[in-house]
Design a protein around this motif. Structure first.
Motif, PDB file in Angstrom:
ATOM      1  N   GLN A  46      11.008  -7.452  33.867  1.00 51.71           N
ATOM      2  CA  GLN A  46      10.527  -8.126  32.659  1.00 51.71           C
ATOM      3  C   GLN A  46      11.487  -9.226  32.218  1.00 51.71           C
ATOM      4  OE1 GLN A  46       9.084  -5.693  29.464  1.00 51.71           O
ATOM      5  NE2 GLN A  46       8.067  -4.274  30.851  1.00 51.71           N
ATOM      6  N   ASP A  47      12.620  -9.341  32.901  1.00 48.22           N
ATOM      7  CA  ASP A  47      13.600 -10.378  32.579  1.00 48.22           C
ATOM      8  C   ASP A  47      13.504 -11.581  33.516  1.00 48.22           C
ATOM      9  OD1 ASP A  47      14.661  -8.800  30.545  1.00 48.22           O
ATOM     10  OD2 ASP A  47      16.010  -7.782  31.942  1.00 48.22           O
ATOM     11  N   LYS A  48      12.832 -11.434  34.629  1.00 43.70           N
ATOM     12  CA  LYS A  48      12.723 -12.515  35.614  1.00 43.70           C
ATOM     13  C   LYS A  48      11.278 -13.001  35.684  1.00 43.70           C
ATOM     14  CE  LYS A  48      16.559 -10.924  38.446  1.00 43.70           C
ATOM     15  NZ  LYS A  48      16.955 -10.469  39.774  1.00 43.70           N
ATOM     16  N   ILE A  49      10.905 -13.786  34.692  1.00 40.09           N
ATOM     17  CA  ILE A  49       9.560 -14.343  34.602  1.00 40.09           C
ATOM     18  C   ILE A  49       9.692 -15.860  34.617  1.00 40.09           C
ATOM     19  CG2 ILE A  49       7.497 -14.559  33.172  1.00 40.09           C
ATOM     20  CD1 ILE A  49       8.205 -11.774  32.011  1.00 40.09           C
ATOM     21  N   ALA A  50       8.995 -16.495  35.543  1.00 38.23           N
ATOM     22  CA  ALA A  50       9.021 -17.961  35.638  1.00 38.23           C
ATOM     23  C   ALA A  50       7.620 -18.495  35.333  1.00 38.23           C
ATOM     24  CB  ALA A  50       9.452 -18.395  37.023  1.00 38.23           C
ATOM     25  N   ILE A  51       7.566 -19.557  34.549  1.00 37.73           N
ATOM     26  CA  ILE A  51       6.295 -20.200  34.216  1.00 37.73           C
ATOM     27  C   ILE A  51       6.365 -21.645  34.697  1.00 37.73           C
ATOM     28  CG2 ILE A  51       4.712 -20.867  32.375  1.00 37.73           C
ATOM     29  CD1 ILE A  51       5.979 -18.608  30.682  1.00 37.73           C
ATOM     30  N   SER A  52       5.463 -22.000  35.589  1.00 41.84           N
ATOM     31  CA  SER A  52       5.351 -23.379  36.070  1.00 41.84           C
ATOM     32  C   SER A  52       4.187 -24.026  35.336  1.00 41.84           C
ATOM     33  CB  SER A  52       5.096 -23.413  37.575  1.00 41.84           C
ATOM     34  OG  SER A  52       6.163 -22.817  38.262  1.00 41.84           O
ATOM     35  N   ARG A  53       4.484 -25.069  34.584  1.00 43.65           N
ATOM     36  CA  ARG A  53       3.459 -25.769  33.812  1.00 43.65           C
ATOM     37  C   ARG A  53       2.732 -26.768  34.695  1.00 43.65           C
ATOM     38  NH1 ARG A  53       3.110 -22.580  29.427  1.00 43.65           N
ATOM     39  NH2 ARG A  53       5.107 -22.334  28.413  1.00 43.65           N
ATOM     40  N   GLU A  54       1.436 -26.788  34.578  1.00 45.48           N
ATOM     41  CA  GLU A  54       0.623 -27.728  35.339  1.00 45.48           C
ATOM     42  C   GLU A  54       1.017 -29.159  34.986  1.00 45.48           C
ATOM     43  OE1 GLU A  54      -4.003 -27.800  36.251  1.00 45.48           O
ATOM     44  OE2 GLU A  54      -3.560 -28.313  34.175  1.00 45.48           O
ATOM     45  N   GLY A  55       1.308 -29.952  35.993  1.00 51.46           N
ATOM     46  CA  GLY A  55       1.651 -31.347  35.771  1.00 51.46           C
ATOM     47  C   GLY A  55       3.073 -31.598  35.316  1.00 51.46           C
ATOM     48  N   SER A  56       3.877 -30.548  35.157  1.00 48.83           N
ATOM     49  CA  SER A  56       5.255 -30.716  34.700  1.00 48.83           C
ATOM     50  C   SER A  56       6.146 -31.141  35.856  1.00 48.83           C
ATOM     51  CB  SER A  56       5.779 -29.407  34.111  1.00 48.83           C
ATOM     52  OG  SER A  56       7.142 -29.516  33.797  1.00 48.83           O
ATOM     53  N   LYS A  57       7.083 -32.017  35.561  1.00 51.14           N
ATOM     54  CA  LYS A  57       8.026 -32.466  36.583  1.00 51.14           C
ATOM     55  C   LYS A  57       9.131 -31.431  36.799  1.00 51.14           C
ATOM     56  CE  LYS A  57       6.902 -37.201  36.371  1.00 51.14           C
ATOM     57  NZ  LYS A  57       5.655 -37.148  37.055  1.00 51.14           N
ATOM     58  N   VAL A  58       9.343 -30.570  35.806  1.00 51.05           N
ATOM     59  CA  VAL A  58      10.328 -29.498  35.920  1.00 51.05           C
ATOM     60  C   VAL A  58       9.715 -28.409  36.795  1.00 51.05           C
ATOM     61  CG1 VAL A  58      11.661 -27.794  34.623  1.00 51.05           C
ATOM     62  CG2 VAL A  58      11.185 -30.029  33.618  1.00 51.05           C
ATOM     63  N   GLU A  59      10.507 -27.872  37.717  1.00 54.38           N
ATOM     64  CA  GLU A  59       9.955 -26.901  38.658  1.00 54.38           C
ATOM     65  C   GLU A  59       9.362 -25.682  37.945  1.00 54.38           C
ATOM     66  OE1 GLU A  59      11.381 -24.606  42.611  1.00 54.38           O
ATOM     67  OE2 GLU A  59      11.816 -26.726  42.334  1.00 54.38           O
TER      68      GLU A  59
END
Length: 178
Positions: free
Chosen positions: A142-155
């Protein structure tokens, strides 16, 4: 006890009346993207009612106006584009309504029981996304959650179980180390 029913009825009415206002506010700020399905209606003109999905190029084809690029626009902005396009040349004062039918999905993978794409609803959190995906596996962190935003330049950005998600996001739940 005889006042309970009228008071309950009033409270129910007020809470139901306020519900569309909050949903509507979230919808009005929402930015359209490829895969969203919208409906466009012009009052009194059934031939101009169109329910359509925004293409990968971010466009739709609308009668009289042709191809409209809608990606990144809000519902109100689309209403204004259709209104301006129809006013004058085709109608004196068109009454245009644009609404959301179906949001583009979000995706969740990693340590969830049923990874995949799921329908987005405004106000969703990672916790709700995990619930749709059948819950966390035994090895999920529950501490290692990654969110990739659609269209974001940040990974990707670090998230928590209570982080808000958006349509088109990809959520990754990593394994924990024992």
């Amino acid at each position: 006890m005889k006042y309970f029913t009228p008071i309950f009825s009033v409270l129910l009415f007020v809470s139901l009346a306020l519900l569309p206002m909050t949903t509507s506010a979230e919808t009005q700020n929402y930015r359209l993207g490829a895969g969203d399905t919208i409906v466009i209606k012009v009052y009194g003109e059934e031939a101009l009612t169109l329910e359509t999905q925004i293409t990968n190029s971010g466009t739709i084809n609308y009668p009289f106006l042709g191809s409209l690029k809608l990606i990144g626009l809000s519902i109100k902005e689309v209403e204004q584009i259709v209104y301006n396009g129809l006013k004058g040349a085709y109608f004196i004062e068109p009454n245009v309504f644009v609404g959301m039918v179906l949001y583009r999905p979000f995706y969740i993978h990693g340590e969830v029981k049923q990874p995949g794409g799921y329908p987005y609803q405004p106000g969703m959190t990672v916790n709700q996304a995990v619930a749709l995906a059948g819950g966390l596996t035994e090895r999920a962190s529950q501490d290692k959650i990654a969110i990739s935003r659609e269209g974001s330049k940040v990974e990707s950005e670090h998230g928590t179980i209570n982080s808000a998600i958006q349509a088109g996001d990809t959520i990754t739940i990593e394994q924990r180390f024992f």
